[in-house]
Design a protein around this motif. Structure first.
Motif, PDB file in Angstrom:
ATOM      1  N   GLY A 274      41.159  -7.390  40.697  1.00  0.00           N
ATOM      2  CA  GLY A 274      41.080  -7.260  39.243  1.00  0.00           C
ATOM      3  C   GLY A 274      39.662  -7.363  38.705  1.00  0.00           C
ATOM      4  N   GLY A 275      38.817  -8.151  39.338  1.00  0.00           N
ATOM      5  CA  GLY A 275      37.425  -8.256  38.899  1.00  0.00           C
ATOM      6  C   GLY A 275      36.667  -6.959  39.118  1.00  0.00           C
ATOM      7  N   ALA A 276      36.876  -6.344  40.292  1.00  0.00           N
ATOM      8  CA  ALA A 276      36.227  -5.058  40.570  1.00  0.00           C
ATOM      9  C   ALA A 276      36.718  -3.989  39.602  1.00  0.00           C
ATOM     10  CB  ALA A 276      36.498  -4.635  42.012  1.00  0.00           C
ATOM     11  N   ALA A 277      38.014  -3.982  39.322  1.00  0.00           N
ATOM     12  CA  ALA A 277      38.561  -3.006  38.371  1.00  0.00           C
ATOM     13  C   ALA A 277      37.920  -3.178  37.004  1.00  0.00           C
ATOM     14  CB  ALA A 277      40.079  -3.173  38.274  1.00  0.00           C
ATOM     15  N   ALA A 278      37.747  -4.421  36.581  1.00  0.00           N
ATOM     16  CA  ALA A 278      37.197  -4.690  35.247  1.00  0.00           C
ATOM     17  C   ALA A 278      35.744  -4.250  35.126  1.00  0.00           C
ATOM     18  CB  ALA A 278      37.326  -6.179  34.921  1.00  0.00           C
ATOM     19  N   ILE A 279      34.929  -4.538  36.136  1.00  0.00           N
ATOM     20  CA  ILE A 279      33.499  -4.209  35.998  1.00  0.00           C
ATOM     21  C   ILE A 279      33.253  -2.707  36.141  1.00  0.00           C
ATOM     22  CG2 ILE A 279      32.714  -6.522  36.597  1.00  0.00           C
ATOM     23  CD1 ILE A 279      32.048  -3.965  39.169  1.00  0.00           C
ATOM     24  N   ILE A 280      34.062  -2.036  36.958  1.00  0.00           N
ATOM     25  CA  ILE A 280      33.958  -0.576  37.044  1.00  0.00           C
ATOM     26  C   ILE A 280      34.389   0.052  35.728  1.00  0.00           C
ATOM     27  CG2 ILE A 280      34.970   1.472  38.114  1.00  0.00           C
ATOM     28  CD1 ILE A 280      32.865   0.162  39.879  1.00  0.00           C
ATOM     29  N   ALA A 281      35.514  -0.408  35.184  1.00  0.00           N
ATOM     30  CA  ALA A 281      36.015   0.140  33.925  1.00  0.00           C
ATOM     31  C   ALA A 281      35.031  -0.106  32.790  1.00  0.00           C
ATOM     32  CB  ALA A 281      37.371  -0.466  33.595  1.00  0.00           C
ATOM     33  N   ALA A 282      34.432  -1.290  32.754  1.00  0.00           N
ATOM     34  CA  ALA A 282      33.469  -1.598  31.692  1.00  0.00           C
ATOM     35  C   ALA A 282      32.237  -0.709  31.787  1.00  0.00           C
ATOM     36  CB  ALA A 282      33.070  -3.066  31.757  1.00  0.00           C
ATOM     37  N   THR A 283      31.799  -0.399  32.992  1.00  0.00           N
ATOM     38  CA  THR A 283      30.644   0.480  33.160  1.00  0.00           C
ATOM     39  C   THR A 283      30.976   1.900  32.726  1.00  0.00           C
ATOM     40  OG1 THR A 283      29.911  -0.912  34.999  1.00  0.00           O
ATOM     41  CG2 THR A 283      28.912   1.263  34.809  1.00  0.00           C
ATOM     42  N   PRO A 292      23.352   1.922  24.713  1.00  0.00           N
ATOM     43  CA  PRO A 292      21.970   2.008  25.204  1.00  0.00           C
ATOM     44  C   PRO A 292      21.565   0.767  26.014  1.00  0.00           C
ATOM     45  CG  PRO A 292      21.970   1.336  22.918  1.00  0.00           C
ATOM     46  CD  PRO A 292      23.410   1.571  23.273  1.00  0.00           C
ATOM     47  N   VAL A 293      22.376   0.431  26.989  1.00  0.00           N
ATOM     48  CA  VAL A 293      22.114  -0.703  27.880  1.00  0.00           C
ATOM     49  C   VAL A 293      22.285  -0.206  29.305  1.00  0.00           C
ATOM     50  CG1 VAL A 293      22.791  -3.051  28.537  1.00  0.00           C
ATOM     51  CG2 VAL A 293      23.065  -2.296  26.160  1.00  0.00           C
ATOM     52  N   ARG A 294      21.311  -0.481  30.159  1.00  0.00           N
ATOM     53  CA  ARG A 294      21.454  -0.105  31.560  1.00  0.00           C
ATOM     54  C   ARG A 294      22.457  -1.051  32.229  1.00  0.00           C
ATOM     55  NH1 ARG A 294      16.909  -0.498  36.404  1.00  0.00           N
ATOM     56  NH2 ARG A 294      18.275   0.329  38.062  1.00  0.00           N
ATOM     57  N   VAL A 295      23.440  -0.478  32.903  1.00  0.00           N
ATOM     58  CA  VAL A 295      24.482  -1.266  33.555  1.00  0.00           C
ATOM     59  C   VAL A 295      24.636  -0.794  34.993  1.00  0.00           C
ATOM     60  CG1 VAL A 295      26.889  -2.026  33.491  1.00  0.00           C
ATOM     61  CG2 VAL A 295      25.720  -1.458  31.348  1.00  0.00           C
ATOM     62  N   THR A 296      24.638  -1.743  35.918  1.00  0.00           N
ATOM     63  CA  THR A 296      24.962  -1.453  37.311  1.00  0.00           C
ATOM     64  C   THR A 296      26.170  -2.291  37.697  1.00  0.00           C
ATOM     65  OG1 THR A 296      22.640  -1.033  37.855  1.00  0.00           O
ATOM     66  CG2 THR A 296      24.159  -1.417  39.692  1.00  0.00           C
ATOM     67  N   ALA A 297      27.199  -1.630  38.211  1.00  0.00           N
ATOM     68  CA  ALA A 297      28.402  -2.328  38.673  1.00  0.00           C
ATOM     69  C   ALA A 297      28.407  -2.336  40.199  1.00  0.00           C
ATOM     70  CB  ALA A 297      29.649  -1.631  38.147  1.00  0.00           C
ATOM     71  N   LEU A 298      28.663  -3.517  40.767  1.00  0.00           N
ATOM     72  CA  LEU A 298      28.779  -3.666  42.214  1.00  0.00           C
ATOM     73  C   LEU A 298      30.174  -4.177  42.533  1.00  0.00           C
ATOM     74  CD1 LEU A 298      25.381  -5.475  42.952  1.00  0.00           C
ATOM     75  CD2 LEU A 298      25.913  -3.058  43.345  1.00  0.00           C
ATOM     76  N   ALA A 299      30.916  -3.373  43.286  1.00  0.00           N
ATOM     77  CA  ALA A 299      32.278  -3.747  43.661  1.00  0.00           C
ATOM     78  C   ALA A 299      32.372  -3.841  45.177  1.00  0.00           C
ATOM     79  CB  ALA A 299      33.278  -2.728  43.129  1.00  0.00           C
ATOM     80  N   PRO A 300      32.276  -5.063  45.748  1.00  0.00           N
ATOM     81  CA  PRO A 300      32.495  -5.232  47.188  1.00  0.00           C
ATOM     82  C   PRO A 300      33.991  -5.184  47.479  1.00  0.00           C
ATOM     83  CG  PRO A 300      32.011  -7.355  46.172  1.00  0.00           C
ATOM     84  CD  PRO A 300      31.915  -6.318  45.087  1.00  0.00           C
ATOM     85  N   LEU A 301      34.402  -4.220  48.302  1.00  0.00           N
ATOM     86  CA  LEU A 301      35.818  -3.944  48.527  1.00  0.00           C
ATOM     87  C   LEU A 301      36.183  -4.220  49.976  1.00  0.00           C
ATOM     88  CD1 LEU A 301      35.816  -0.460  46.762  1.00  0.00           C
ATOM     89  CD2 LEU A 301      36.623  -2.600  45.764  1.00  0.00           C
ATOM     90  N   ALA A 302      37.253  -4.981  50.167  1.00  0.00           N
ATOM     91  CA  ALA A 302      37.723  -5.259  51.518  1.00  0.00           C
ATOM     92  C   ALA A 302      39.200  -5.629  51.455  1.00  0.00           C
ATOM     93  CB  ALA A 302      36.922  -6.409  52.152  1.00  0.00           C
ATOM     94  N   GLU A 303      39.878  -5.397  52.579  1.00  0.00           N
ATOM     95  CA  GLU A 303      41.268  -5.814  52.726  1.00  0.00           C
ATOM     96  C   GLU A 303      41.271  -6.986  53.703  1.00  0.00           C
ATOM     97  OE1 GLU A 303      45.233  -3.192  52.858  1.00  0.00           O
ATOM     98  OE2 GLU A 303      44.023  -3.001  54.670  1.00  0.00           O
ATOM     99  N   ASN A 304      41.765  -8.136  53.263  1.00  0.00           N
ATOM    100  CA  ASN A 304      41.739  -9.358  54.072  1.00  0.00           C
ATOM    101  C   ASN A 304      43.042  -9.453  54.857  1.00  0.00           C
ATOM    102  OD1 ASN A 304      40.918 -11.832  55.095  1.00  0.00           O
ATOM    103  ND2 ASN A 304      41.666 -12.987  53.328  1.00  0.00           N
TER     104      ASN A 304
END
Length: 489
Positions: A274-283, A292-304
């Motif tokens: 859910g955190g990765a979904a939120a930051i990607i969606a916000a970007t 007018p704000v530079r935004v970089t989203a980092l989503a580390p994805l893994a299946e545990n």
């Protein structure tokens, strides 16, 4: 998604909604027939309508073109009150073909934004199977009747954009994990990014992660046949004065690994990204709104997952940048992948502000319940801005402390730290663990532990059962605030 339009007249919708505040029926800024005004006034008096935000009383009008009259409470008529009203009206009129809502002449654009967000977010649906007997909602068109509709066009456009990316975050989180591999998630981000100009995407696959030293992401994803990814999505508009980096936990399914969860503990672990979904969606939202704000989203994805190649309790993980972690519990995996992304952000991206969102701990729910995220930061200004943004968006946060003496709970004999503490305070020690990876950016870093509010078991306000998309609206309000502070709104 529901279509909402502005009009200077009520038109001929199947249902008409009028606002009520604690003082009674609110005069609206568009013409109404005498019969409707008389009927509405009588209904308010007869039912003793409280005017509280979200309370709806309904008057059937058989044989009339507008066959239902809905009186909706707006409370103090601020944006939050209108948001509650919008959500309640969607549910009350969901089986209608069309709905008109008349607003008072004193309404501000924020009223339309709140009303539209409430309508749209309450109207979200996610279903992969056949429709249930009786069918679903039929409401597809809403008219907001206001004097001078052009004054509200920007607010409605913003509400539509915010709702659209919140839908995306909910869709990503609701998607079952048999489909939602790290590669699937990355491909979905690529598809969404292609629809908007000005976005730059990089997806690191396992070989690149290994070559660049992302040991935490590789360790957590090592037990799965579906390898990990690191998604880096950038929005870099001309003239941007600040660079915000957003990091989001992206565990596409969490079995707990060798420290395996119970069956009940696993049932909803499709939501652990859910955190990765939120930051990607916000970007994506920042790009759609052209903030007018530079935004970089980092989503580390893994299946545990559990397998012969899974990382083990007792292993030592070497993260991006060289810091090491002793793994005492493989089910505390979110912080292990976030650590890599935070270290990379601090070392390579030079952020002015660094914020991470994560469905990180059950301790968050123990401390703050189901609707409130825990906020951690050593920066009072940043914490205050995020808290204010969450309040404006209708999402709740509560700031918790980062006591340095609790770091000893994470001590390890063989590594720089252990991934879990010994002595309780699970949400606090998780935040402290992450802070160490923020490096030179730690004085401008914040962490949001949002496991509990990322999911809801039934409809409530603008939320529907399932994924809430928590954090998207907060982040976009915060980014809007940054733009306004820089005189670029």
């Amino acid at each position: 998604m529901l279509t909402i339009r502005l009009s200077a007249a009520t038109g001929a919708s199947a249902a008409l909604a009028l606002p009520v505040d604690p003082d009674g029926l609110v005069a609206v800024g568009v013409p109404l027939g005498d019969a409707i005004v008389a009927q509405a006034t009588a209904l308010v008096d007869d039912t003793d309508h409280s005017g509280a935000a979200g309370v709806v009383h309904v008057l059937p009008r058989p044989g009339e073109r507008t066959h239902r009259l809905l009186l909706v409470g707006v409370g103090s008529a601020n944006e939050a009150g209108w948001r509650s009203a919008g959500a309640a009206l969607y549910r009350a009129a969901s089986r209608e073909s069309s709905l008109t809502i008349a607003l008072p002449p004193a309404a501000e654009p924020s009223a339309v934004r709140g009303l539209a967000e409430g309508l749209l977010l309450a109207g979200y649906r996610f279903r992969l199977g056949a429709e249930k007997p009786g069918g679903g909602p039929t409401l597809r068109r809403v008219t907001v009747a206001v004097d001078a509709p052009e004054r509200f066009e920007a607010a409605l456009a913003t509400a539509n954009a915010v709702a659209s990316v919140t839908y995306l975050a909910r869709d990503l989180t609701n998607m079952p994990s048999q489909d939602k591999s790290p590669a699937w998630f990355a491909a979905r981000v690529a598809r969404e990014a292609d629809r908007l100009p000005g976005l730059k995407l990089r997806v690191r696959e396992p070989q690149e992660l290994a070559a660049e030293g992302f040991g935490g992401i590789l360790a957590v994803g090592g037990g799965s046949s579906r390898g990990p990814r690191l998604v880096e999505l950038g929005w870099r508009p001309r003239g941007a004065r600040q660079h915000v980096v957003l990091v989001g936990k992206g565990i596409t399914f969490d079995s707990g690994g060798i420290s395996i969860k119970t069956r009940d503990g696993m049932k909803l672990m499709r939501k652990d990204m859910g955190g990765a979904a939120a930051i990607i969606a916000a970007t994506l939202g920042a790009a759609a709104l052209k903030l007018p704000v530079r935004v970089t989203a980092l989503a580390p994805l893994a299946e545990n997952m559990v397998s012969g190649s899974a990382y083990r309790p007792g292993d030592v993980v070497r993260h991006y940048g060289g810091r090491t972690t002793e793994v005492l519990n493989t089910d505390a995996e979110g912080r292990v992948v976030l650590a890599d992304a935070l270290a990379y952000a601090a070392r390579r991206l030079n952020p002015d502000l660094l914020v991470d969102l994560a469905t990180l701990t059950g301790a968050n729910a123990v401390a703050l319940g189901k609707r409130t995220a825990a906020l951690y930061s050593d920066n009072d200004e940043l914490a205050g801005a995020l808290s204010a943004a969450a309040g404006a968006a209708g999402e709740k946060v509560w700031r918790l402390p980062l006591p340095d003496d609790y770091l000893e709970l994470l001590a390890s004999d063989i590594a720089d730290a252990a991934n879990v503490g010994d002595g309780g305070a699970g949400s606090v020690t998780a935040a402290l663990f992450l802070r160490e990876f923020a490096g030179a950016a730690r004085n401008r870093w914040a962490h949001l532990d949002m496991s509990a509010p990322s999911w809801i078991e039934g409809p409530e306000g603008e939320l529907v059962k399932g994924a809430t998309g928590w954090g998207v609206r907060t982040l976009l309000r915060w980014l809007e605030g940054i733009a306004a502070e820089n005189g670029q709104a």
